[in-house]
Design a protein around this motif. Sequence first.
Motif, mmCIF file in Angstrom:
data_model
loop_
_atom_site.group_PDB
_atom_site.id
_atom_site.type_symbol
_atom_site.label_atom_id
_atom_site.label_comp_id
_atom_site.label_asym_id
_atom_site.label_seq_id
_atom_site.Cartn_x
_atom_site.Cartn_y
_atom_site.Cartn_z
ATOM 1 N N THR A 275 0.842 -1.201 0.000
ATOM 2 C CA THR A 275 0.000 0.000 0.000
ATOM 3 C C THR A 275 0.875 1.248 0.000
ATOM 4 O O THR A 275 2.113 1.173 0.102
ATOM 5 C CB THR A 275 -0.874 0.011 1.260
ATOM 6 N N ASP A 276 0.255 2.396 -0.063
ATOM 7 C CA ASP A 276 1.003 3.656 0.032
ATOM 8 C C ASP A 276 1.741 3.741 1.370
ATOM 9 O O ASP A 276 2.871 4.245 1.425
ATOM 10 C CB ASP A 276 0.048 4.849 -0.108
ATOM 11 N N ILE A 277 1.093 3.253 2.425
ATOM 12 C CA ILE A 277 1.735 3.267 3.747
ATOM 13 C C ILE A 277 2.970 2.362 3.740
ATOM 14 O O ILE A 277 4.023 2.704 4.300
ATOM 15 C CB ILE A 277 0.736 2.829 4.838
ATOM 16 N N ASP A 278 2.865 1.211 3.072
ATOM 17 C CA ASP A 278 4.003 0.300 2.962
ATOM 18 C C ASP A 278 5.147 0.975 2.200
ATOM 19 O O ASP A 278 6.325 0.852 2.582
ATOM 20 C CB ASP A 278 3.602 -0.983 2.235
ATOM 21 N N ARG A 279 4.811 1.669 1.126
ATOM 22 C CA ARG A 279 5.846 2.338 0.335
ATOM 23 C C ARG A 279 6.495 3.471 1.126
ATOM 24 O O ARG A 279 7.694 3.731 0.985
ATOM 25 C CB ARG A 279 5.250 2.842 -0.985
ATOM 26 N N GLU A 280 5.727 4.136 1.962
ATOM 27 C CA GLU A 280 6.298 5.167 2.843
ATOM 28 C C GLU A 280 7.282 4.541 3.832
ATOM 29 O O GLU A 280 8.339 5.113 4.118
ATOM 30 C CB GLU A 280 5.178 5.892 3.594
ATOM 31 N N ARG A 284 11.309 5.260 4.195
ATOM 32 C CA ARG A 284 11.849 5.734 5.475
ATOM 33 C C ARG A 284 12.871 4.783 6.085
ATOM 34 O O ARG A 284 13.882 5.216 6.637
ATOM 35 C CB ARG A 284 10.685 5.948 6.458
ATOM 36 N N ALA A 285 12.627 3.469 5.988
ATOM 37 C CA ALA A 285 13.406 2.506 6.764
ATOM 38 C C ALA A 285 14.512 1.800 5.983
ATOM 39 O O ALA A 285 15.489 1.335 6.581
ATOM 40 C CB ALA A 285 12.473 1.457 7.370
ATOM 41 N N LEU A 286 14.380 1.712 4.653
ATOM 42 C CA LEU A 286 15.393 1.007 3.875
ATOM 43 C C LEU A 286 16.725 1.745 3.964
ATOM 44 O O LEU A 286 16.799 2.951 3.757
ATOM 45 C CB LEU A 286 14.952 0.893 2.409
ATOM 46 N N GLY A 287 17.771 1.006 4.280
ATOM 47 C CA GLY A 287 19.086 1.614 4.418
ATOM 48 C C GLY A 287 19.388 2.112 5.818
ATOM 49 O O GLY A 287 20.378 2.807 6.025
ATOM 50 N N THR A 288 18.557 1.739 6.785
ATOM 51 C CA THR A 288 18.793 2.123 8.180
ATOM 52 C C THR A 288 18.988 0.875 9.030
ATOM 53 O O THR A 288 18.508 -0.212 8.694
ATOM 54 C CB THR A 288 17.606 2.921 8.756
ATOM 55 N N THR A 289 19.661 1.051 10.151
ATOM 56 C CA THR A 289 19.901 -0.084 11.054
ATOM 57 C C THR A 289 18.640 -0.466 11.805
ATOM 58 O O THR A 289 18.357 -1.652 12.014
ATOM 59 C CB THR A 289 21.014 0.267 12.057
ATOM 60 N N GLY A 290 17.836 0.509 12.181
ATOM 61 C CA GLY A 290 16.675 0.232 13.015
ATOM 62 C C GLY A 290 15.461 -0.291 12.283
ATOM 63 O O GLY A 290 14.493 -0.711 12.922
ATOM 64 N N VAL A 292 15.218 -2.896 10.109
ATOM 65 C CA VAL A 292 15.317 -4.256 9.560
ATOM 66 C C VAL A 292 14.103 -5.111 9.892
ATOM 67 O O VAL A 292 13.511 -5.746 9.011
ATOM 68 C CB VAL A 292 16.612 -4.935 10.051
ATOM 69 N N ASP A 293 13.700 -5.139 11.152
ATOM 70 C CA ASP A 293 12.576 -6.003 11.549
ATOM 71 C C ASP A 293 11.276 -5.588 10.863
ATOM 72 O O ASP A 293 10.503 -6.432 10.391
ATOM 73 C CB ASP A 293 12.401 -5.989 13.069
ATOM 74 N N GLU A 294 11.023 -4.273 10.806
ATOM 75 C CA GLU A 294 9.817 -3.783 10.140
ATOM 76 C C GLU A 294 9.804 -4.162 8.663
ATOM 77 O O GLU A 294 8.774 -4.573 8.122
ATOM 78 C CB GLU A 294 9.727 -2.263 10.262
ATOM 79 N N LEU A 295 10.962 -4.016 8.019
ATOM 80 C CA LEU A 295 11.036 -4.299 6.593
ATOM 81 C C LEU A 295 10.929 -5.793 6.314
ATOM 82 O O LEU A 295 10.299 -6.204 5.329
ATOM 83 C CB LEU A 295 12.344 -3.752 6.014
ATOM 84 N N ARG A 296 11.539 -6.594 7.157
ATOM 85 C CA ARG A 296 11.424 -8.043 6.986
ATOM 86 C C ARG A 296 9.950 -8.467 7.076
ATOM 87 O O ARG A 296 9.470 -9.272 6.283
ATOM 88 C CB ARG A 296 12.274 -8.765 8.030
ATOM 89 N N ASP A 297 9.251 -7.888 8.041
ATOM 90 C CA ASP A 297 7.827 -8.176 8.195
ATOM 91 C C ASP A 297 7.047 -7.701 6.976
ATOM 92 O O ASP A 297 6.141 -8.386 6.489
ATOM 93 C CB ASP A 297 7.309 -7.488 9.465
ATOM 94 N N LEU A 298 7.392 -6.527 6.465
ATOM 95 C CA LEU A 298 6.705 -5.970 5.300
ATOM 96 C C LEU A 298 6.884 -6.875 4.072
ATOM 97 O O LEU A 298 5.929 -7.104 3.315
ATOM 98 C CB LEU A 298 7.234 -4.571 5.018
ATOM 99 N N VAL A 299 8.099 -7.380 3.876
ATOM 100 C CA VAL A 299 8.372 -8.249 2.728
ATOM 101 C C VAL A 299 7.511 -9.505 2.780
ATOM 102 O O VAL A 299 6.994 -9.967 1.748
ATOM 103 C CB VAL A 299 9.873 -8.595 2.672
#
Length: 346
Positions: A275-280, A284-290, A292-299
């Motif tokens: 969704t648009d929220i996912d793309r936001e 925001r989070a790709l390329g940051t240390t903090g 990872v968990d959110e992005l793994r869940d999103l994938v």
Amino acid sequence: MTAPTDDAFRTRVDAALTEFVDRQRRVLVDLGPDLDEFVSAAVDFVRGGKRLRPLFCRAGWLVAGGDPNDARLVHAAAALEWLQGSALVHDDLMDDSDTRRGRPSVHRDFEAKHRDAALVGDPERHGAAVAVLLGDLMLSWAEEQFRSSGLPRTSEALRFLDLCKTEVVAGQYLDVLAQTRPSVGVEEAMRVVRYKSAKYTVERPLHLGAALAGADDALIAALTDVAIPLGEAFQLRDDVLGVFGDPGVTGKPAGDDLREGKRTVLIARAAELGTDIDRELLARALGTTGGVDELRDLVERTGSLATVEADIERLERQADAALNALPPGSRDVLEPLLLTATRRSR
């Protein structure tokens, strides 16, 4: 088409690399002991690899009717390990990676050595300089070991070696360029996959081995039909492991690709399916240390992981079907490599 087992061939490649480095040490002996650590770092870096590129080179050789026991082919195929080592040392430096195969990356290793010895100058710049030079050395060694294998260096074989070197650099550049963009589509991400990995890991090594054995244009084309889907599946599996792999097996921290901001097919699929929220969140989070968990869940949540796994299976089937067009006995040589490349944990 009888050939040594993959493990036996890996052992022969290891021995060929050791023999080559022993010769290099004799060439460099007059420069004094300062070079010992540098040369040893190159040897250590290529130790323990999967040897996929030499194995695909041997597969091309066998499919084209080459002698399975010709020791010259071992030395020619081993040269691809130096090319791979060169690419990985430079890749780690560009990605600012701390580890490789469970050990410090080259630039981090020499940075630490500089710091521990309290040497003059900047430790980080020293580590980076050594990594550039070591990668250059291994690139030179790839050419030298190939030339010294004793096999006739046909213009066609040399052309494929040149293409292998050129295409991997071009693919790396496309990858670097992708990191400068806020988002990358699936088609663009797959173009990076094809040039950074599929051609370099599977297609050109197959072509190189086949050309050394005298393959004609029809066989080269048939090998491409196997190699491209297989190489793409290989890299997609690498992308999955870069996010969900076990660090104890992969030798890299979990989620490293996410921390490094890699615009992989997994990320492109997540953006496409989310969704648009996912793309936001991705922005925001790709390329940051903090993040990872959110992005793994999103994938996982967006279905990106499931879609990429389905892509891998589809590409496996495509490569498997293309094996039928190769000479008799080819499936026995290539099918185990197909499974090794795509169904792995590291």
